[in-house]
Design a protein around this motif. Structure first.
Motif, PDB file in Angstrom:
ATOM      1  N   UNK A   1       3.240   2.509   6.509  1.00 28.42           N
ATOM      2  CA  UNK A   1       2.637   3.785   6.895  1.00 28.42           C
ATOM      3  C   UNK A   1       3.708   4.851   7.084  1.00 28.42           C
ATOM      4  N   UNK A   2       4.790   4.486   7.741  1.00 29.28           N
ATOM      5  CA  UNK A   2       5.879   5.444   7.981  1.00 29.28           C
ATOM      6  C   UNK A   2       6.605   5.793   6.689  1.00 29.28           C
ATOM      7  N   UNK A   3       6.852   4.786   5.853  1.00 31.66           N
ATOM      8  CA  UNK A   3       7.619   5.028   4.631  1.00 31.66           C
ATOM      9  C   UNK A   3       6.866   5.881   3.620  1.00 31.66           C
ATOM     10  N   UNK A   4       5.542   5.633   3.517  1.00 32.07           N
ATOM     11  CA  UNK A   4       4.736   6.416   2.586  1.00 32.07           C
ATOM     12  C   UNK A   4       4.278   7.735   3.192  1.00 32.07           C
ATOM     13  N   UNK A   5       4.319   7.837   4.519  1.00 33.77           N
ATOM     14  CA  UNK A   5       3.826   9.043   5.171  1.00 33.77           C
ATOM     15  C   UNK A   5       2.319   9.142   5.148  1.00 33.77           C
ATOM     16  N   UNK A   6       1.637   7.991   5.280  1.00 34.93           N
ATOM     17  CA  UNK A   6       0.177   7.967   5.264  1.00 34.93           C
ATOM     18  C   UNK A   6      -0.335   7.186   6.472  1.00 34.93           C
ATOM     19  N   UNK A   7      -1.627   7.264   6.726  1.00 37.94           N
ATOM     20  CA  UNK A   7      -2.226   6.544   7.842  1.00 37.94           C
ATOM     21  C   UNK A   7      -2.247   5.042   7.567  1.00 37.94           C
ATOM     22  N   UNK A   8      -2.297   4.263   8.630  1.00 40.17           N
ATOM     23  CA  UNK A   8      -2.334   2.806   8.470  1.00 40.17           C
ATOM     24  C   UNK A   8      -3.603   2.370   7.760  1.00 40.17           C
ATOM     25  N   UNK A   9      -4.701   3.117   7.937  1.00 34.99           N
ATOM     26  CA  UNK A   9      -5.944   2.759   7.241  1.00 34.99           C
ATOM     27  C   UNK A   9      -5.773   2.850   5.725  1.00 34.99           C
ATOM     28  N   UNK A  10      -4.949   3.800   5.278  1.00 36.76           N
ATOM     29  CA  UNK A  10      -4.671   3.935   3.839  1.00 36.76           C
ATOM     30  C   UNK A  10      -3.903   2.718   3.349  1.00 36.76           C
TER      31      UNK A  10
ATOM     32  N   UNK B   1      14.621   1.189   1.199  1.00 36.94           N
ATOM     33  CA  UNK B   1      14.547   2.243   0.192  1.00 36.94           C
ATOM     34  C   UNK B   1      13.607   1.905  -0.960  1.00 36.94           C
ATOM     35  N   UNK B   2      12.685   0.972  -0.721  1.00 36.78           N
ATOM     36  CA  UNK B   2      11.799   0.544  -1.803  1.00 36.78           C
ATOM     37  C   UNK B   2      10.789   1.605  -2.180  1.00 36.78           C
ATOM     38  N   UNK B   3      10.286   2.343  -1.170  1.00 31.99           N
ATOM     39  CA  UNK B   3       9.153   3.207  -1.412  1.00 31.99           C
ATOM     40  C   UNK B   3       9.460   4.652  -1.032  1.00 31.99           C
TER      41      UNK B   3
ATOM     42  N   UNK C   1      -3.872  -0.210   4.723  1.00 28.44           N
ATOM     43  CA  UNK C   1      -4.751  -1.379   4.808  1.00 28.44           C
ATOM     44  C   UNK C   1      -5.643  -1.467   3.572  1.00 28.44           C
ATOM     45  N   UNK C   2      -6.170  -0.319   3.127  1.00 25.92           N
ATOM     46  CA  UNK C   2      -7.026  -0.323   1.938  1.00 25.92           C
ATOM     47  C   UNK C   2      -6.216  -0.680   0.697  1.00 25.92           C
ATOM     48  N   UNK C   3      -4.962  -0.179   0.610  1.00 25.84           N
ATOM     49  CA  UNK C   3      -4.106  -0.500  -0.532  1.00 25.84           C
ATOM     50  C   UNK C   3      -3.826  -1.999  -0.588  1.00 25.84           C
ATOM     51  N   UNK C   4      -3.536  -2.594   0.558  1.00 29.43           N
ATOM     52  CA  UNK C   4      -3.293  -4.038   0.604  1.00 29.43           C
ATOM     53  C   UNK C   4      -4.546  -4.799   0.195  1.00 29.43           C
ATOM     54  N   UNK C   5      -5.704  -4.270   0.576  1.00 31.37           N
ATOM     55  CA  UNK C   5      -6.966  -4.902   0.190  1.00 31.37           C
ATOM     56  C   UNK C   5      -7.134  -4.877  -1.327  1.00 31.37           C
TER      57      UNK C   5
ATOM     58  N   UNK D   1      -2.443   5.141  -4.866  1.00 31.90           N
ATOM     59  CA  UNK D   1      -1.040   5.514  -5.045  1.00 31.90           C
ATOM     60  C   UNK D   1      -0.114   4.537  -4.324  1.00 31.90           C
ATOM     61  N   UNK D   2      -0.513   4.133  -3.118  1.00 33.02           N
ATOM     62  CA  UNK D   2       0.297   3.164  -2.373  1.00 33.02           C
ATOM     63  C   UNK D   2       0.330   1.832  -3.124  1.00 33.02           C
TER      64      UNK D   2
END
Length: 247
Positions: free
Chosen positions: A47-56, A6-8, A58-62, A20-21
């Motif tokens: 990706x599932x928790x935020x409802x966004x693509x994995x590429x999004x 329930x973090x995100x 990946x960029x947030x982690x970057x 945003x992520x």
């Protein structure tokens, strides 16, 4: 690590998804839900928790890795770093957004303050001018002490200086707009505002911009006051927008 289920919250079509992520993850870290050494959920899970693509994701982690907020271990995942190991001068996506808001407020204030200063040059009383002079002197003294010793005093003296100038315009509508801008700075953007002031709003060149406004008020020259004030706030916005860590 505490239960991360329930973090995100899911993100519904924000303008800058990776930012945003990243901001959401930073919020979990600052709130103590993720601690130094904790492993972030996998890209697939995020990706599932935020409802966004994995590429999004990946960029947030970057972005977080660039800021030194997380480090990645190949084949293992991304881990929250200790605060002492983070880069001192890199900023989060949230801070980027706040700087953009400050630029927008400076752009708004440029025209408003220029108009108020022009009126003040024509309507200010000798008592009001003395009040403006005193605020300017306090600002100069704080500027000479430098950002490491007098940052808040320097910033607050400048805000007070232009509040007094606006009041000297004897136009309550100018005063209302300037009060709204200052409230946004003080209540929502103060930390970013202080950091920017420390980086680019100290020194003789900056004081000269303010001094030109004061000279025009002393002379009662409306157009000179308008021009000097517009120049002052346009240059402040330009300096912030041009900073390498803002672009």
């Amino acid at each position: 690590m505490s239960d991360s289920a329930n973090l995100f919250d899911r993100i519904d079509r924000p303008r800058r998804l990776p930012d945003e992520v990243a901001v959401s993850i930073i919020g979990a870290i600052e709130g103590g839900q993720l601690m130094p050494g904790d492993r972030l959920p996998t890209e697939s899970e995020l990706s599932k928790r935020f409802g966004v693509a994995r590429t999004v994701v990946r960029e947030a982690i970057s972005l977080l890795r660039y800021d030194g907020i997380v480090n990645s271990r190949r084949g293992v995942g991304a881990f929250v770093t200790d605060a002492s190991q983070r880069a001192a001068f890199r900023i989060s996506p949230a801070c980027f957004e706040k700087r953009k808001q400050i630029v927008q407020l400076l752009q708004l204030r440029t025209g408003v303050q220029a108009g108020a200063s022009a009126l003040a040059a024509n309507t200010r009383t000798s008592d009001q001018l003395a009040q403006i002079e005193a605020a300017f002197k306090r600002m100069v003294v704080a500027d000479e002490r430098g950002p490491s010793d007098a940052l808040e005093e320097r910033v607050d003296s400048e805000l007070l200086l232009y509040r007094y100038i606006t009041e000297a315009s004897n136009n309550p509508y100018y005063a209302e707009v300037v009060a709204m801008i200052e409230a946004n700075i003080q209540n929502n953007l103060r930390s970013a505002f202080l950091k920017n002031a420390a980086a680019s709003e100290f020194g003789p060149e900056i004081i000269a911009e303010h001094s030109a406004v004061l000279d025009a008020l002393r002379a009662g020259n409306m157009e000179a006051a308008r021009t000097a004030t517009r120049t002052r706030f346009e240059r402040a916005a330009d300096r912030l927008a041009a900073r390498a860590d803002f672009a």
